[in-house]
Scaffold this active site. Structure first.
Site, PDB file in Angstrom:
ATOM      1  N   HIS A 570      47.599  37.945  38.924  1.00  0.00           N
ATOM      2  CA  HIS A 570      48.959  37.412  38.816  1.00  0.00           C
ATOM      3  C   HIS A 570      49.980  38.519  38.576  1.00  0.00           C
ATOM      4  O   HIS A 570      51.058  38.544  39.179  1.00  0.00           O
ATOM      5  CB  HIS A 570      49.023  36.395  37.678  1.00  0.00           C
ATOM      6  CG  HIS A 570      48.441  35.063  38.048  1.00  0.00           C
ATOM      7  ND1 HIS A 570      48.099  34.125  37.126  1.00  0.00           N
ATOM      8  CD2 HIS A 570      48.145  34.524  39.252  1.00  0.00           C
ATOM      9  CE1 HIS A 570      47.616  33.054  37.733  1.00  0.00           C
ATOM     10  NE2 HIS A 570      47.639  33.271  39.019  1.00  0.00           N
ATOM     11  N   GLU A 806      44.217  29.984  56.813  1.00  0.00           N
ATOM     12  CA  GLU A 806      43.803  30.383  55.475  1.00  0.00           C
ATOM     13  C   GLU A 806      42.312  30.154  55.264  1.00  0.00           C
ATOM     14  O   GLU A 806      41.694  30.804  54.428  1.00  0.00           O
ATOM     15  CB  GLU A 806      44.568  29.582  54.417  1.00  0.00           C
ATOM     16  CG  GLU A 806      46.070  29.764  54.457  1.00  0.00           C
ATOM     17  CD  GLU A 806      46.771  28.828  53.491  1.00  0.00           C
ATOM     18  OE1 GLU A 806      47.201  29.295  52.427  1.00  0.00           O
ATOM     19  OE2 GLU A 806      46.863  27.619  53.792  1.00  0.00           O
ATOM     20  N   ASP A 830      44.731  33.920  50.873  1.00  0.00           N
ATOM     21  CA  ASP A 830      43.646  32.936  50.784  1.00  0.00           C
ATOM     22  C   ASP A 830      42.551  33.216  51.811  1.00  0.00           C
ATOM     23  O   ASP A 830      41.364  33.009  51.531  1.00  0.00           O
ATOM     24  CB  ASP A 830      44.195  31.518  50.969  1.00  0.00           C
ATOM     25  CG  ASP A 830      44.698  30.929  49.658  1.00  0.00           C
ATOM     26  OD1 ASP A 830      44.257  31.396  48.601  1.00  0.00           O
ATOM     27  OD2 ASP A 830      45.527  29.998  49.696  1.00  0.00           O
ATOM     28  N   CYS A 877      51.782  36.090  57.003  1.00  0.00           N
ATOM     29  CA  CYS A 877      52.713  35.891  55.889  1.00  0.00           C
ATOM     30  C   CYS A 877      52.100  36.220  54.532  1.00  0.00           C
ATOM     31  O   CYS A 877      52.694  35.935  53.496  1.00  0.00           O
ATOM     32  CB  CYS A 877      53.237  34.459  55.879  1.00  0.00           C
ATOM     33  SG  CYS A 877      51.956  33.207  55.658  1.00  0.00           S
TER      34      CYS A 877
END
Length: 943
Positions: A570, A806, A830, A877
């Site tokens: 994170h 993904e 992902d 992306c």
């Protein structure tokens, strides 16, 4: 917290003098079963210490700490004296708020009441009130607190006109939730008011949620444009803000080149020649009445105009000679008071006040202490220091280069007793600390709205509300533990259980648990978190929680280094969103770096250098200058297409988490929005947003894009990021459960409303709708049918529908999807996680979760080949799209679009312009032939 209700009120009381009034108040508390008879003596003793009159006709009599034994139950009684009572200090009192407090609950009542004292004519209204509810309302509803602080400043904006600056300032107010979209719509096209000296003003009341003042200044000032003020709120709410703006303009002091803190000081009424000081408040219960009175008395002894403000507050400075204003600051232990003074005795006054505050203002105080870890965790053995001027290899987490003094963030020691006799009192303390922590986190979420931090911090709020954690803490407290010990035992047990799992459930769950746990523990202990220096620095820490990163002042921090963590943790994701160079996983030895020692952070090569020698420093400074020149050139050419040297053009678009950031993306040269994370609008509402609400939000983006395409990802929530109004059952692995399109298809009404809103907002403007987490063509067809049905009813002329790649199955089956979709967008974060079976937040493995792994690159190539065979386009992306080493590979794989964070758009375009397609193809082929991500990166660096 104590609250006032109509049942606590006695109207129309009469008293011969203040002692009689106090006796009546004590009797009312006794009759209500709150106190014993002896409590009256404690209230009298408290008055002998100092008056409890707050001002504006209000007094809050209460007992001394010694009289708490006479308190049977916490409570309040409110007595109204219409004719008034002359108090022993000469003040005229109309209302007594008599408090029986078993601990320190009265302090919160005191802080709240000081916020209503400035109401015009309050004393008369209190005296004339004839209804208990009316009296409570007068004392309960505080006036709106005006906001003008470091968050509302937008300094050095790359803009050349007042209107551009006005929009930037207004967008900042919206991101802080001080205004809504109606406010932005209202000021667009509205003429600005010229204030003189190169300053302008735009103001509106429509859509203003809170009185707020923002200031935006241009990167390059001119006599006609030095800044634009943006004021939101009604006139009667904005008096303080207007006064501050008037004083600022009247001073005529230049602000060019000043940092945010210095500009805020000018807006707070601090003169450029003022004598200033900052001092940490050490009083256990903060700046309540007794220490505040000592401070005011000291201030009045000097022939100087003295102002005081709270560094962590709303930016307003108050006179240090006003007791109610000083109390109203609500300063707590560990917070920083900023003092400023002008006049003949300014220097003596600041020295005397600083000394008085440090000495405790009449109370016994203890210093704040710093240490490596909170006392609740075992201390590690000291690590061997790092050698000077020797590179240390770590994990590259966020690109960029920095050279600045280190600030090693060490968690404060949190001293507390392991046991407590009064369990009920400890539970009350824990509840207050949980409420305080909840408020702090929600404030951080509002500040980070639309960015990467907001959804992560939302998970922290959910953790605070975890019933299992709370019950575990209560059990420990009921067994004789203190609130601190009980809470940390619950946190530590849960975190260790997460760390012991072979298959991680949530990314960095254990680290997030400890981050939340420390916040509550610090609030229980009344200790503030470490404060970074005022000058530029590199932040060094064992690990960083999302709330730590969300609080960073990006005008000062130059880079991040952590001992633990991975490239997709994170904190690393947030560092990239903030554009900060970051290196993680550097090992515990990095914590031996001395505060203030120079530190090199190379976020592209993944290394750090402590105490670099003169020769290395000179090389780094040259590289930094080259990077600055490159960034300046990239910025100047940001609106030009990203075309390779041999004529191949790639679209470079922006990833957005909020429509409010669209103007910034366009200004930075984005060719459109390549990913709009639409869940922001769903997370901002207590229930699913209706059609009109969504249309307004999406129109904001389309209007700002001015014909550029918008790729909107439909709602992407699930077990790992739930919505309050869409409860889901507990899942063993939410990353592989109900999320993305598979969840949306269980509530087709919500998906249909979102699609209808997007089509309505788009009209004849280019819209690209894509579905997340699609595994095969069956899911796509189900979602596409909803779009087709709505399209038959809503006229939208330029619409494409695609899927995010993904899930590996989607890439492997791209040839079956390509004939039916209009485009693919590869979400490499992902896709990498699922392809390599590595949780991207795993403390030990996340460094190996690299999108340049050949297996991931082969899935991207399969996707591109299938798409181009059917004349479909492909975008990327994920984080890989802005990785400098990956860009040539992605260009060589012939993707058509890269979507990156807005601030990276100019540099990514510049990188593409330096490539040739043929050379990029050779790099891609070389990467595909290798066996590991490490081999790929080594080969690309050698290239």
């Amino acid at each position: 917290m104590l609250t006032l209700t109509a049942n606590d009120v006695r109207l129309g009381a009469r008293a011969t003098d203040w002692q009689d009034a106090l006796t009546q108040a004590a009797q009312d508390l006794e009759q209500a079963g709150r106190t014993a008879t002896a409590y009256r003596d404690g209230m009298m003793a408290r008055e002998r210490q100092s008056s409890t009159v707050l001002g504006n006709g209000i007094a809050i009599p209460h007992g001394t700490p010694e009289s708490r034994e006479a308190v049977l139950a916490t409570g309040i009684r409110l007595l109204q004296f219409p004719d008034g009572v002359t108090w022993h200090d000469g003040a005229r009192v109309h209302v007594l708020v008599a408090i029986a407090a078993q601990s320190d609950e009265h302090l919160e009542i005191l802080r709240h009441l000081t916020r209503v004292l400035d109401k015009p004519g309050l004393a008369g209204k209190l005296a004339r009130a004839t209804d208990a509810e009316e009296l409570v309302a007068l004392l309960s509803k505080a006036p709106a607190v005006a906001k003008c602080d470091s968050e509302t400043l937008c300094l050095g904006v790359d803009a050349t006109t007042p209107n551009e600056l006005a929009l930037v300032a207004a967008a900042r107010l919206q991101s802080l939730h001080c205004v809504d979209t109606e406010f932005l719509a209202s000021i667009i096209g509205q003429p600005l008011v010229e204030l003189g000296q190169g300053f302008w003003l735009t103001h509106h009341t429509v859509g203003a949620r809170r009185p707020t003042l923002s200031l935006a200044t241009p990167k390059r000032t001119s006599p006609g444009l030095r800044g634009v003020f943006c004021l939101a709120g009604h006139g009667d709410e904005c008096h303080d803000l207007l006064d501050r703006m008037d004083h600022f303009l009247a001073s005529g002091e230049p602000i060019d080149g000043l940092n945010a803190e210095a500009v805020l000081a000018r807006l707070s009424g601090e003169a450029a020649d003022a004598v200033t000081a900052r001092v940490t408040l050490l009083n256990t219960h903060g700046l309540h009445a007794r220490p505040a009175k000592q401070l005011v008395q000291e201030a009045r002894r000097h022939n100087a105009a003295i102002r005081i403000r709270l560094q962590e507050g709303d930016g307003s400075a108050v006179s240090a000679t006003s007791l109610t204003r000083v109390i109203g600051l609500g300063a707590r232990r560990g917070q920083t008071l900023l003092l400023s003074a002008t006049g003949d005795e300014a220097r003596q006054a600041i020295h005397a006040l600083t000394r008085a505050i440090e000495d405790g203002l009449g109370e016994t105080v203890s210093p704040l202490r710093q240490a490596e870890q909170p006392s609740a965790e075992p201390q590690a053995q000291p690590a061997e220091p790092l050698a000077d001027d020797q590179p240390v290899k770590a994990v590259a987490a966020s690109p960029g280069l920095a050279l600045a003094p280190a600030f090693v963030m060490r968690q404060p020691v949190l001293d507390y007793s392991a046991s407590a006799a009064d369990g009920e009192h400890e539970i009350q303390r824990l509840n207050r600390a949980l409420d305080d922590s909840d408020g702090q986190l929600r404030s951080l979420i509002r500040q980070a709205e639309g960015g990467e931090a907001a959804p992560i911090l939302s998970v922290h709020v959910e953790m605070l509300q975890d019933e299992d954690l709370y019950q575990a803490a209560l059990e420990a407290i009921n067994e004789g533990g203190s609130a601190e010990a009980g809470w940390w035992q619950a946190i530590d047990t849960a975190a260790r259980a997460q760390e012991a799992l072979a298959d991680r459930l949530l990314a960095e769950r254990a680290a997030d648990l400890r981050d939340v746990g420390r916040r509550v523990l610090a609030n229980l202990c009344g200790v503030a978190m470490p404060t970074p220096p005022d000058t530029p620095y590199v932040l060094v820490a064992d690990d960083l929680g999302p709330s730590d990163v969300a609080r960073l002042d990006t005008t000062r921090v130059r880079g991040l280094v952590t001992a633990r963590g991975g490239a997709t943790s994170h904190s690393a994701i947030l560092a990239r969103a903030l554009g900060l160079p970051a290196v993680v996983g550097a090992g515990e030895r990095i914590l031996t770096v001395a505060d203030g020692a120079n530190l090199v952070v190379d976020g592209e090569r993944g290394c750090i250098v402590p105490n670099p020698g003169p020769e290395r420093c000179e090389k780094i400074r040259r590289r930094l200058q080259q990077l600055d020149d490159l960034q300046a050139q990239a910025h100047d050419r940001r609106h030009q297409p990203a075309t390779t040297r041999d004529g191949h053009t790639i679209e470079v678009c922006a990833n957005l988490g909020n429509t409010a950031h669209t103007p910034d993306a366009v200004d930075r040269g984005a060719d459109g929005v390549g990913l709009l994370r639409t869940e922001f609008i769903f997370m901002a509402h207590p229930e699913a947003p209706d059609l009109a609400t969504q249309v307004r939000e999406y129109r904001h983006a389309f209007d700002a894009l001015n014909g550029l395409p918008l790729v909107a990802r439909t709602l992407d929530v699930g077990g790992d990021k739930p919505l309050d109004y869409w409860p889901l059952p507990q899942e063993d692995n939410p990353f592989l459960g109900m999320r993305g399109i598979r969840l949306s298809l269980t509530r087709p009404d919500i998906l249909e409303t979102q699609v209808r809103a997007l089509l309505t907002a788009a009209g004849d403007r280019p819209l690209r709708i894509m579905f997340p987490m699609v595994k095969d063509v069956e899911e796509f067809r189900a979602a596409r049918a909803i779009v087709s049905r709505v399209q038959a009813e809503v006229a939208a002329s330029d619409v494409q529908v695609g899927v995010m790649i993904e899930v590996p199955s989607c890439a492997l089956l791209a040839s079956t999807l390509a004939p039916e979709v209009d485009f693919f967008s590869v979400g490499t974060n992902d896709l990498t996680q699922y392809t390599l079976a590595i949780d991207r937040g795993h403390g030990q493995l996340s460094a190996e979760s690299d999108g340049l792994h050949p297996s991931v690159l082969r899935l991207i190539r399969m996707t591109v080949e299938a798409a181009h065979a059917h004349d479909r386009w492909v975008g990327v992306c994920g984080e890989l799209a802005s990785d400098p080493q990956a860009i040539p590979v992605l260009v060589g794989l012939e993707v058509d679009e890269l979507s990156v964070t807005s601030r990276r758009v100019p540099l990514v375009k510049a990188c593409i312009r330096g490539l040739s397609l043929e050379n990029a193809r050779r790099q891609a082929e070389a990467a595909l032939s290798l066996a590991t991500a490490a081999e790929v990166r080594d080969a690309l660096e050698a290239w």
